[in-house]
Motif scaffolding. Sequence first.
Motif, PDB file in Angstrom:
ATOM      1  N   ILE A 156      14.202  -6.159  10.446  1.00 38.55           N
ATOM      2  CA  ILE A 156      13.105  -6.133  11.272  1.00 38.55           C
ATOM      3  C   ILE A 156      12.434  -6.222  11.022  1.00 38.55           C
ATOM      4  O   ILE A 156      10.941  -6.493  11.616  1.00 38.55           O
ATOM      5  CB  ILE A 156      13.803  -5.431  12.775  1.00 38.55           C
ATOM      6  N   ARG A 157      12.327  -5.126   9.892  1.00 34.57           N
ATOM      7  CA  ARG A 157      10.693  -4.392   9.751  1.00 34.57           C
ATOM      8  C   ARG A 157      10.460  -5.299   8.693  1.00 34.57           C
ATOM      9  O   ARG A 157       9.366  -4.844   9.268  1.00 34.57           O
ATOM     10  CB  ARG A 157      11.126  -2.930   9.075  1.00 34.57           C
ATOM     11  N   ASP A 158      10.542  -6.090   7.817  1.00 34.92           N
ATOM     12  CA  ASP A 158       9.983  -6.315   6.492  1.00 34.92           C
ATOM     13  C   ASP A 158       9.583  -7.444   7.090  1.00 34.92           C
ATOM     14  O   ASP A 158       8.023  -8.153   7.139  1.00 34.92           O
ATOM     15  CB  ASP A 158      10.955  -6.741   5.428  1.00 34.92           C
ATOM     16  N   TYR A 159      10.010  -8.652   8.090  1.00 33.20           N
ATOM     17  CA  TYR A 159       9.813  -9.495   9.176  1.00 33.20           C
ATOM     18  C   TYR A 159       8.432  -9.147   9.603  1.00 33.20           C
ATOM     19  O   TYR A 159       7.213  -9.745   9.483  1.00 33.20           O
ATOM     20  CB  TYR A 159      11.085  -9.662  10.620  1.00 33.20           C
ATOM     21  N   HIS A 160       8.236  -7.994  10.397  1.00 30.93           N
ATOM     22  CA  HIS A 160       7.030  -7.772  11.429  1.00 30.93           C
ATOM     23  C   HIS A 160       5.868  -7.053  10.661  1.00 30.93           C
ATOM     24  O   HIS A 160       4.921  -7.170  10.641  1.00 30.93           O
ATOM     25  CB  HIS A 160       7.618  -6.698  12.769  1.00 30.93           C
ATOM     26  N   GLU A 161       6.441  -6.983   9.536  1.00 29.24           N
ATOM     27  CA  GLU A 161       5.476  -6.051   7.995  1.00 29.24           C
ATOM     28  C   GLU A 161       4.633  -7.422   7.697  1.00 29.24           C
ATOM     29  O   GLU A 161       2.872  -6.681   7.652  1.00 29.24           O
ATOM     30  CB  GLU A 161       6.072  -5.720   7.157  1.00 29.24           C
ATOM     31  N   TYR A 162       5.248  -8.550   7.480  1.00 21.28           N
ATOM     32  CA  TYR A 162       4.210  -9.779   7.320  1.00 21.28           C
ATOM     33  C   TYR A 162       4.106 -10.179   8.220  1.00 21.28           C
ATOM     34  O   TYR A 162       4.288 -12.051   7.840  1.00 21.28           O
ATOM     35  CB  TYR A 162       4.909  -9.882   6.158  1.00 21.28           C
ATOM     36  N   LEU A 163       4.605 -10.781   9.204  1.00 22.60           N
ATOM     37  CA  LEU A 163       4.144 -11.566  10.627  1.00 22.60           C
ATOM     38  C   LEU A 163       3.224 -12.355  10.426  1.00 22.60           C
ATOM     39  O   LEU A 163       2.277 -11.258  10.632  1.00 22.60           O
ATOM     40  CB  LEU A 163       5.276 -11.008  11.646  1.00 22.60           C
ATOM     41  N   TYR A 164       2.571 -13.352  10.829  1.00 23.29           N
ATOM     42  CA  TYR A 164       1.811 -14.168  11.605  1.00 23.29           C
ATOM     43  C   TYR A 164       2.085 -15.027  12.924  1.00 23.29           C
ATOM     44  O   TYR A 164       2.844 -15.868  12.159  1.00 23.29           O
ATOM     45  CB  TYR A 164       0.543 -14.239  10.591  1.00 23.29           C
ATOM     46  N   ARG A 165       1.755 -15.124  13.684  1.00 22.35           N
ATOM     47  CA  ARG A 165       1.843 -15.670  15.271  1.00 22.35           C
ATOM     48  C   ARG A 165       0.806 -16.173  15.704  1.00 22.35           C
ATOM     49  O   ARG A 165       0.078 -15.458  15.659  1.00 22.35           O
ATOM     50  CB  ARG A 165       3.040 -15.034  15.272  1.00 22.35           C
ATOM     51  N   PRO A 166       0.504 -18.012  14.729  1.00 23.22           N
ATOM     52  CA  PRO A 166      -1.691 -17.090  15.623  1.00 23.22           C
ATOM     53  C   PRO A 166      -1.254 -17.495  17.483  1.00 23.22           C
ATOM     54  O   PRO A 166      -0.405 -17.970  17.609  1.00 23.22           O
ATOM     55  CB  PRO A 166      -1.211 -19.222  15.318  1.00 23.22           C
ATOM     56  N   ALA A 167      -2.682 -17.410  17.764  1.00 21.25           N
ATOM     57  CA  ALA A 167      -2.975 -17.593  18.643  1.00 21.25           C
ATOM     58  C   ALA A 167      -2.734 -18.292  19.347  1.00 21.25           C
ATOM     59  O   ALA A 167      -2.455 -19.236  18.911  1.00 21.25           O
ATOM     60  CB  ALA A 167      -4.476 -16.575  19.003  1.00 21.25           C
ATOM     61  N   PRO A 168      -2.312 -18.421  21.251  1.00 19.87           N
ATOM     62  CA  PRO A 168      -2.134 -19.849  21.690  1.00 19.87           C
ATOM     63  C   PRO A 168      -3.015 -21.332  20.554  1.00 19.87           C
ATOM     64  O   PRO A 168      -2.825 -22.590  20.520  1.00 19.87           O
ATOM     65  CB  PRO A 168      -1.742 -19.742  22.792  1.00 19.87           C
ATOM     66  N   VAL A 169      -4.447 -20.523  20.908  1.00 23.97           N
ATOM     67  CA  VAL A 169      -5.340 -22.045  20.492  1.00 23.97           C
ATOM     68  C   VAL A 169      -5.113 -22.217  18.695  1.00 23.97           C
ATOM     69  O   VAL A 169      -5.890 -23.461  18.903  1.00 23.97           O
ATOM     70  CB  VAL A 169      -6.180 -21.022  21.000  1.00 23.97           C
ATOM     71  N   ASP A 170      -4.491 -21.722  18.199  1.00 23.47           N
ATOM     72  CA  ASP A 170      -4.484 -21.752  16.970  1.00 23.47           C
ATOM     73  C   ASP A 170      -3.110 -22.382  16.468  1.00 23.47           C
ATOM     74  O   ASP A 170      -2.732 -22.507  15.440  1.00 23.47           O
ATOM     75  CB  ASP A 170      -5.006 -20.559  15.858  1.00 23.47           C
ATOM     76  N   ASP A 171      -2.527 -22.614  17.708  1.00 22.36           N
ATOM     77  CA  ASP A 171      -0.698 -22.850  17.078  1.00 22.36           C
ATOM     78  C   ASP A 171      -0.713 -24.752  17.427  1.00 22.36           C
ATOM     79  O   ASP A 171      -1.241 -24.847  18.672  1.00 22.36           O
ATOM     80  CB  ASP A 171       0.087 -21.647  18.461  1.00 22.36           C
ATOM     81  N   VAL A 172      -0.432 -24.785  16.226  1.00 21.75           N
ATOM     82  CA  VAL A 172       0.221 -26.982  16.487  1.00 21.75           C
ATOM     83  C   VAL A 172       0.221 -27.076  17.456  1.00 21.75           C
ATOM     84  O   VAL A 172      -0.113 -27.991  18.070  1.00 21.75           O
ATOM     85  CB  VAL A 172       0.305 -27.186  15.275  1.00 21.75           C
ATOM     86  N   ASP A 173       1.702 -26.149  18.062  1.00 29.70           N
ATOM     87  CA  ASP A 173       3.096 -27.214  18.872  1.00 29.70           C
ATOM     88  C   ASP A 173       2.279 -26.044  20.330  1.00 29.70           C
ATOM     89  O   ASP A 173       2.957 -26.704  21.640  1.00 29.70           O
ATOM     90  CB  ASP A 173       3.960 -26.104  18.779  1.00 29.70           C
ATOM     91  N   TYR A 174       1.458 -25.646  20.528  1.00 30.30           N
ATOM     92  CA  TYR A 174       0.392 -25.683  21.781  1.00 30.30           C
ATOM     93  C   TYR A 174      -0.555 -25.934  22.241  1.00 30.30           C
ATOM     94  O   TYR A 174      -1.140 -25.361  23.383  1.00 30.30           O
ATOM     95  CB  TYR A 174       0.621 -23.832  21.806  1.00 30.30           C
ATOM     96  N   THR A 175      -1.419 -26.864  21.388  1.00 30.01           N
ATOM     97  CA  THR A 175      -2.897 -27.341  21.263  1.00 30.01           C
ATOM     98  C   THR A 175      -2.047 -29.293  21.884  1.00 30.01           C
ATOM     99  O   THR A 175      -3.609 -29.726  21.146  1.00 30.01           O
ATOM    100  CB  THR A 175      -3.283 -27.216  20.498  1.00 30.01           C
ATOM    101  N   PHE A 176      -1.431 -29.465  22.514  1.00 28.99           N
ATOM    102  CA  PHE A 176      -1.492 -30.904  22.594  1.00 28.99           C
ATOM    103  C   PHE A 176      -1.984 -31.082  24.032  1.00 28.99           C
ATOM    104  O   PHE A 176      -2.121 -30.687  24.376  1.00 28.99           O
ATOM    105  CB  PHE A 176      -0.123 -32.185  22.525  1.00 28.99           C
TER     106      PHE A 176
END
Length: 447
Positions: A131-151
Amino acid sequence: MDRRPMIPDDITRYLTTIPDWAEIPTVDGLIGDLETLAASNGDLCRWRRYGTSRLGDPLRVLSIGHGERNVLILGGPHANEPFGALTVSHLSRLVTEHAELRDDLTWHFLPWANPDAARMNEGWFAGPRSIRDYHEYLYRPAPVDDVDYTFPNLSENGYYDRPLPETQAVMRILEDLRPVFQYSLHNCDFGGVFYLLDHDVPGLAEDLLAFTGQSAVPLAMDSVVVTGLDSPGKGVYLFPPAELIDGGIAELGGTSGHWAARYGTTTLVAEIPMWNDPRAADETDSGRTLGEVFGQAATEVAESSDLLADLMATVRPALRSGSPLTASVESLARLGPSLAQGMRAAAEAMDERPAAVGEAFVGAITPIMIRMRGLGQLRRLLRAELATGNHAPALRATVRKADELFDRACHAAGTVSEGNPFPLRDVVAVQVGAGLVALRRILQEAE
């Protein structure tokens, strides 16, 4: 005239050859593997480019077979959910090696819908998948930068008309192929497997339940995440209309599933958990009510949102890099209150219902994961600023505070769960098998 099924009844035999992977392939690694596969099977495989990412990567689809009906596999629709890269790798090989899977079908694989953002997650692909390593290197785009939220969503409620270049590429793919089936590959954190459909397909919910019941990854319990969604069967839910996804906030557009529906496409989303905890599927009584469990979770989510907003307010004037992490952290702080409000409304609606152990577990771990997501990305943002030579006092002080808060959140997560990752072969087996189960039912219903 009788016709044999295009997808054989014995789907499990396709899962016996799944490798025991130790890591997730990088963007270049997966594309390189697919290029090797295509070069070795020139009679079946070809590439076509449909667009370009914002940073200049070609967005290409690998097509396998020559059937009249099309199947689209959408890899990496959310950049921090990369298990689908392994599903793409294995499924593309299966389709190449087994002619019966190509009977009247052409398969099309988009390896990464958002390669730029996926590259920002590669720091944890090789493991360890803690869990720590995942969140150390995580990037979840903001909705406006996220492909599957911008149709595009052209309804009056939640109107959205700003598709990204990557989103436009997927729109072109759907327009060109008009697939009978689109399979969108996702991951979730804890819990179990659950599925989303753009519409009910008779018999499919039962098929998915039967298949998942035989797998090494449990089916998810109902939770606040899916409260209010129509369900044709246990663990299977129907997409809400695009205009209701964000409650009218208008920061989110539609998904690929919403857009594909205009072409008569059936879309399945498979949400496969990253970490295993036996309590996630425990249906025994926890001794608490759902109102208590998710009311407390809502309070903790709201507190995390306020904390993140305060930290960003301190450093925002000093930021110089223009990193996409800025928009991501700001969106988490901004949308957190709406998420907490939704959780609280769900808790009030189910106030007196006993909470199962699995529901209590999800209620305890979810706010911690949300806090870690915000703090982890904030730490990455601030360290990137410092690395450029921007040592403004606010940045130096805030990164120390963020480090301390992140450490506390990691400790809190550890007190709730050990966070043992599912073996990669197990999660891929569920994702590959569920896709084949769904396609078989869809083709049968179309006959």
